[in-house]
Structure formats: C-alpha cells, structure tokens
Design an enzyme around this catalytic site. Structure first.
Site, PDB file in Angstrom:
ATOM      1  N   GLY A  75       0.831  -1.196   0.000  1.00 53.35           N
ATOM      2  CA  GLY A  75       0.000   0.000   0.000  1.00 53.35           C
ATOM      3  C   GLY A  75       0.863   1.242   0.000  1.00 53.35           C
ATOM      4  O   GLY A  75       2.015   1.211  -0.441  1.00 53.35           O
ATOM      5  N   SER A  76       0.316   2.326   0.529  1.00 50.75           N
ATOM      6  CA  SER A  76       1.003   3.614   0.419  1.00 50.75           C
ATOM      7  C   SER A  76       2.107   3.764   1.474  1.00 50.75           C
ATOM      8  O   SER A  76       2.109   3.068   2.504  1.00 50.75           O
ATOM      9  CB  SER A  76      -0.014   4.736   0.587  1.00 50.75           C
ATOM     10  OG  SER A  76      -0.556   4.675   1.887  1.00 50.75           O
ATOM     11  N   ALA A  94       2.525   6.276   3.453  1.00 50.83           N
ATOM     12  CA  ALA A  94       1.996   6.823   4.709  1.00 50.83           C
ATOM     13  C   ALA A  94       1.470   5.686   5.594  1.00 50.83           C
ATOM     14  O   ALA A  94       1.777   5.621   6.802  1.00 50.83           O
ATOM     15  CB  ALA A  94       0.877   7.814   4.408  1.00 50.83           C
ATOM     16  N   GLY A 140       2.310   2.577   5.342  1.00 52.88           N
ATOM     17  CA  GLY A 140       3.479   1.741   5.650  1.00 52.88           C
ATOM     18  C   GLY A 140       4.147   2.167   6.954  1.00 52.88           C
ATOM     19  O   GLY A 140       4.559   1.341   7.762  1.00 52.88           O
ATOM     20  N   GLU A 145       5.657  -3.449   0.842  1.00 58.07           N
ATOM     21  CA  GLU A 145       5.726  -3.077  -0.581  1.00 58.07           C
ATOM     22  C   GLU A 145       4.984  -1.760  -0.722  1.00 58.07           C
ATOM     23  O   GLU A 145       3.752  -1.732  -0.686  1.00 58.07           O
ATOM     24  CB  GLU A 145       5.049  -4.143  -1.451  1.00 58.07           C
ATOM     25  CG  GLU A 145       5.687  -5.518  -1.391  1.00 58.07           C
ATOM     26  CD  GLU A 145       6.941  -5.628  -2.236  1.00 58.07           C
ATOM     27  OE1 GLU A 145       7.380  -4.611  -2.807  1.00 58.07           O
ATOM     28  OE2 GLU A 145       7.499  -6.733  -2.300  1.00 58.07           O
ATOM     29  N   CYS A 159       1.895  -0.057  -9.016  1.00 56.69           N
ATOM     30  CA  CYS A 159       3.013   0.493  -8.235  1.00 56.69           C
ATOM     31  C   CYS A 159       4.253   0.639  -9.096  1.00 56.69           C
ATOM     32  O   CYS A 159       4.923   1.662  -9.047  1.00 56.69           O
ATOM     33  CB  CYS A 159       3.285  -0.411  -7.043  1.00 56.69           C
ATOM     34  SG  CYS A 159       3.500  -2.121  -7.492  1.00 56.69           S
TER      35      CYS A 159
END
Ligand code: NAD
Length: 469
Positions: free
Chosen positions: A221-222, A224, A226, A243, A277
């Site tokens: 995911g993003s 932020a 993460g 990731e 991504c």
C-alpha cells in the site's frame, strides 16, 4: 442484491454491518460488502491461531499439493473472478486486464508450490555441524490495496500458507468482493482456519496489525500507511514485508529506435490506467528523441478504446475510485497551469471515473506530476541533454521501487543499470515481474522482498540446529 461474506474458520460469517459497492465504470451497484467489527478480527485471528499448529505439522509435500489444488480452483473459476474484478476494480477483461490478473494468480500459486526450501548445512568441521531450518512464523496479517486486488492477495497468501503459516487477509475497502469470493473458493481446498478474511477500512487493518496473536505483517500500500504498519509491528516485534508506493523513472538512452520500443513504453506507463506500483511514472528522453517519443506514444494512445471493461474491445477502463480520480485530475490541472504541453487521447464516456490517456510534455523535475506518485493515466515526458543529468533526476526522489533503461544495445544500458536506485532495474521492459524473481523496493518504497525462494524465506524464521560431534 447479494451481500458478500467474510470467511472465518472455514465458514461464511454474518456481517456486523455492510456497505454498497459500485462499478467505477458506470456507477451501478454490485451488491454489499461486509464490514467486520473488532470482535470479528478477534475471531479470525483466533481461528488462524487454532489452525496453525496442525497445518504446520503437515508435511511440506502435503502443503504443496494443497497449494496446487488452489491453483486448479483459481483456474476453474478464472472467468467468474475476472468478471468480478472488472466490475469492481475497473480494469478491462481484455488486454493486460482482469483475465491477465487471474493468469498471474494461477502462476503465482503454482510456482511457490514447486519450490523447495530444504534445511541447509551452514557449517561443518570435525567438531560440529550446524543446520539452518526454516520454520513458520505463525499467523500472518495480510493487508492489500485496490489496484491488483486478487494478484497482490495471492502474493501474500500463497507463500505464507505454503510455508506452514495461517493467514488473516484484509482486502482494501474499495475492492473487497472479488477477493472475498476468491477466498471462499480457495477455502474448499484448505482446512478450516488456515485462510480467513476481515473487511473494513484502516481502523480494522490497524486492529489486525496490532493484534497480540499475529506474528508477521505483509503489507502492500502507500508509504503513509506503511509507516503506521511499522509502528504497529513494534507491538509483537513482528517482522514485516513492506511493498510501498513508487515513482518509477524510465530513461530512453540517446539514439534508441523509438518505434521499436513505443508499445512497451506505452503499456509500461498505462498498465491498469497507471494504477500500478511499478509503472513508468516519469519518462526521461533525450532532446533529439523527444518529438519521436511524443509522436509514437500519441499514435498508440489515439488507437486505444476507453470504456466499460466488460466490452471485449475496450483496453482502457476507469480509475478505481473517486479519491484517485480527483487526485490525478488535480495533478494534471497543476501541470496545465504550469504551462505544460497536455495531449489527451480517447473518447471519455460521460459516466464513471474515466480520464483520457494524457501525455504531458514541456514539464520539469520539481513539478507535482513528476515529483508525486500520480497513480493514473498521465505520463510526464521530461527532456534531457546529458544522460548523467537524467540519472541524477531518476535518483533524486525518495521512492525506489522500479526503474528502467531503454537502448538498442542492452549491454550499454546494463553498465548504467547498477547506478539507478531501485529494487528492480529493467532493461528494455518495465514492470516485468516474474514469480521466480525477488521483487521489492529500495529507499522509501519499502523493505523485504516477495517471490521466488527469497519470498518463501520472508514468511519463515530461521532455526539453527547445532550438533557437537
Ligand atoms: P493504502 O495505504 O491507503 O491502503 C492499503 C491497505 O491498507 C488498505 O487495505 C487499507 O484499508 C489498509 N490500511 C489503511 N490504514 C491502515 C492502518 N493504519 N493499519 C493497517 N491497515 C491500514 O494504499 P492504497 O491507496 O490502497 O494503494 C495504493 C498504494 O499502494 C500506492 O502507493 C501504490 O504504489 C502502492 N502499491 C505498492 C505495490 C508494491 O508492490 N510496492 C503494489 C501495489 C500498490
């Protein structure tokens, strides 16, 4: 209208509450997704805990055979699941769309089941012998985004269960239903409790990652989110595979045959409407090649049909959700007001989250569309005069997921490849992932890798058996 259900302990559960899911191509209702409450997270984790020991005690071969059965189930249900992906996520059935996503699900299931991770003698002399074994971690909390919902779920689920862990998966709140259906089907091959789901937004994800009985977090995911996942992992000292987002640069080396690479550049940037991504998000081209790149990409973009991906002739669908739609529009509008050359292609349907395929020239590093992860169908094309400058630009951002070099002579490109700060540097291709090849980010794009033997190791802990002779 159907209400889809979570699977906990091998059983479909009655949702605490539910919410409606709409097709991003036309706004039609697809039914209702369940919303877990905190008690359901507890039940799902408990069921994974209860199932884990006996699952881990099965032989490696038995688990591999079960995973192969899962591959068969995915294959048999691929068209059903592909149609659900198209309706829910938006990517078309055709081209590199939802059927392609299902093929990837099958491949990324078969390959881990065919790999061996045998104990390894790491040291031996006259006095001792030390053997490294790989043992499961326990319960894996798996959290996925909305762009490739089934494929990314498979990347997390399959290596984990193959190695003797059990899983609680939380799909994205934007795309739960195809994933829930896939998990329901996969469960036919699994003992109860090995693979469970919970649904909801970040608050439910947070409850899962903070749960005292989880032992590993797999997160895609993003950046932020993460960072929040890293904080959550401190609770149980859980290892993490992270990731995160990318802002991949592609550099076309001076004098490259542009016609020959144009189609691969196009799909490298516009795969899944740019919501990938590891898509090309910044394209650096030499001054002398700039016009050729613009005209070849324009020619390809103008042939693409936009629309509802259930139509077999459509190759470009909508963005998945309004948040993403507004964000990409804002970045394009910032480029427009910054005097960029905006070229738009495709007949945009009047319903749904559609944007035209957008090539953006006369743009520089420092402008938002270059510096921020746009995650949409808008490609900035940046001119350079010196290759050295292009490499500097490619490396100047914090993201480091993928990068690519394009050249007639792959050897020239290989010499430069190690200087690009990314988890994967592709040459004359972009985003060309493979189930045998480790994939993961550098810098702010995360840590840890998935796929291949390294991916299997990432869902285990090491145990050394040391014998005195
Ligand atoms: P996101 O971070 O908003 O959400 C991802 C998942 O995390 C969702 O399931 C969400 O509900 C959950 N979540 C949100 N807050 C949480 C919290 N506090 N604790 C636990 N879970 C939480 O990302 P997104 O918008 O769904 O996905 C797009 C991003 O994913 C992009 O940045 C993209 O580049 C990245 N991505 C990376 C890869 C990769 O392999 N590196 C692959 C696909 C997508």
């Amino acid at each position: 209208m159907q209400t889809y259900q979570n699977t906990v302990d091998g059983t479909l559960t009655e949702p605490a509450s539910h919410y409606e899911i709409f097709n991003p191509a036309n706004g039609q209702s697809l039914g209702f997704a369940p919303e877990s409450d905190e008690q359901e997270v507890d039940r799902a984790v408990q069921s994974a805990v209860d199932a884990q020991k006996s699952w881990a005690e099965r032989s490696d071969q038995e688990r591999c055979e079960t995973v192969q059965k899962i591959a068969q189930i995915l294959e048999e249900n691929s068209e059903y699941l592909a149609e659900l992906i198209t309706r829910e996520q938006g990517k078309p059935l055709s081209g590199p769309g939802s059927r392609f996503e299902m093929q990837a699900c099958v491949g990324w299931t078969q390959v881990p089941a065919s790999l061996k991770l045998a104990p390894e003698v790491v040291y031996e002399d006259d006095e001792r012998k030390d053997t490294l074994h790989r043992v499961p971690l326990g319960v894996v909390a798996a959290i996925v985004p909305w762009n490739w919902p089934l494929m990314i779920a498979i990347w997390q689920i399959i290596p984990a269960i193959r190695m003797g862990n059990t899983v609680v998966l939380k799909p994205s709140e934007y795309t739960p239903i195809a994933t829930l259906e896939m998990v329901r089907l996969i469960n036919q091959a699994l003992p109860a409790g090995v693979l469970n789901t919970v649904t909801g937004d970040g608050a439910i994800g947070s409850k899962l990652t903070h749960h005292p009985d989880t032992n590993k977090i797999m997160f895609t995911g993003s950046e932020a989110t993460g960072r929040r996942i890293i904080e959550a992992s401190a609770r149980n000292l859980s290892p993490i595979t992270l990731e995160l987002g990318g802002n991949d640069a592609a550099i076309v080396m001076p004098g490259t045959d542009i016609k020959a690479i144009a189609m691969d550049l196009f799909w490298g940037a516009f795969l899944n409407m740019g919501q990938t991504c590891a898509c090309i998000k910044r394209l650096y081209v030499h001054d002398d090649d700039y016009e050729a790149v613009m005209s070849e990409l324009s020619a390809i973009a103008s042939q693409m049909k936009l629309g509802d991906g259930m139509d077999e002739s459509v190759l470009i669908g909508p963005l998945q959700n309004n948040m993403q739609f507004e964000k990409v529009k804002e970045l394009i509008s910032d480029a427009r007001s910054g005097g960029c050359d905006i070229r738009e292609f495709g007949d945009v349907p009047n319903k749904g989250y559609f944007l035209p395929l957008t090539l953006v020239g006369n743009i520089k590093d420092g402008q938002r569309l270059v510096d921020e992860e746009q995650f949409g169908p808008a490609l900035p094309i940046i001119r350079y005069s010196e290759l050295e400058d292009a490499i500097g630009c490619a490396n100047r951002l914090e993201a480091g997921l993928g990068a690519s070099l394009w050249a007639d002579n792959a050897t020239d490109a290989s010499e430069l490849a190690t200087r690009l700060e990314a988890g994967t540097v592709w040459i004359n291709q972009h985003g060309a992932i493979h189930p045998m090849v480790p994939f993961g980010g550098n810098k702010a794009s995360g840590y840890g890798v998935e796929f291949g033997i390294e991916g299997l190791k990432a869902v285990t802990q090491s145990r050394v058996i040391s014998i005195k002779k």
